[in-house]
Design a protein around this motif. Sequence first.
Motif, PDB file in Angstrom:
ATOM      1  N   LYS A   1       0.828  -1.210   0.000  1.00  0.00           N
ATOM      2  CA  LYS A   1       0.000   0.000   0.000  1.00  0.00           C
ATOM      3  C   LYS A   1       0.864   1.263   0.000  1.00  0.00           C
ATOM      4  N   ASN A   2       1.964   1.228   0.730  1.00  0.00           N
ATOM      5  CA  ASN A   2       2.870   2.385   0.762  1.00  0.00           C
ATOM      6  C   ASN A   2       3.457   2.660  -0.617  1.00  0.00           C
TER       7      ASN A   2
ATOM      8  N   LEU B   1       2.081   1.846  -3.551  1.00  0.00           N
ATOM      9  CA  LEU B   1       1.018   2.371  -4.408  1.00  0.00           C
ATOM     10  C   LEU B   1       0.856   3.871  -4.183  1.00  0.00           C
ATOM     11  N   ALA B   2       0.887   4.276  -2.918  1.00  0.00           N
ATOM     12  CA  ALA B   2       0.747   5.698  -2.586  1.00  0.00           C
ATOM     13  C   ALA B   2       1.975   6.491  -3.028  1.00  0.00           C
ATOM     14  N   LYS B   3       3.147   5.932  -2.821  1.00  0.00           N
ATOM     15  CA  LYS B   3       4.402   6.622  -3.154  1.00  0.00           C
ATOM     16  C   LYS B   3       4.479   6.961  -4.640  1.00  0.00           C
TER      17      LYS B   3
ATOM     18  N   ASN C   1       1.773   6.833  -6.761  1.00  0.00           N
ATOM     19  CA  ASN C   1       0.474   7.333  -7.243  1.00  0.00           C
ATOM     20  C   ASN C   1      -0.106   6.459  -8.354  1.00  0.00           C
TER      21      ASN C   1
ATOM     22  N   LYS D   1      -2.821   2.932  -9.127  1.00  0.00           N
ATOM     23  CA  LYS D   1      -4.045   2.381  -8.536  1.00  0.00           C
ATOM     24  C   LYS D   1      -3.939   0.920  -8.121  1.00  0.00           C
TER      25      LYS D   1
END
Length: 207
Positions: free
Chosen positions: A183-184, A186-188, A190, A192
């Motif tokens: 999840k980190n 994916l966020a890092k 950007n 989906k």
Amino acid sequence: MSAMIKVILTEDHPLVVEGIKAMLDHQPDLTCMATCGSASALLGLLKTMQPDIILMDINLPDTSGIDLCKAVKQLYPAIGVLALSINNHPSVIRQMMDNGADGYLLKDAEKSEIIAAIKAVTKNNCFYSHSVTMTLRNADNHPLPSLTRREREVLELISDGFTNREIAEKLYVDITTVDSHRKNMLAKYNVKNTSALIKLAMINHLL
């Protein structure tokens, strides 16, 4: 002798269809098994045909290739999808990646690049033409954040097809830790989903 690679071309411009079909049929290990000019026609063909690769235009008369790619990947995840477009905008490229495309080519790509892309995707690799790769790299004025050692280990194992539970066992960590790393990342970056993350990492040589 290697198996024949079967391609369906989804494109609504007759001259482009004619040129690409002729190019594919001149290759000893490639065949264009069908052509179609719309999303609905492609979905109809796929009910009776099983290609290895779909060369897919993004601008289709009834549905965008972006939405069509998502639908095809949900229905037939084993079929490789190569976007073929004049559109070199980073947001469009990323949307195709997010929707499961295995590669992205511009219509001005060299014959050798198109053939290389088809063969790469057939071997479960992704392929982005040189100009597309440069577009994505130049889209941001700042360099992409790097992976930590543990993130790299997790992502390499994800790309090899291991589940979160299997990765946790291999790295001797809790499954929630693996999911947190995923999840980190994916966020890092950007993106989906994990598929888009792996493609971005490969394009930018993070793996």
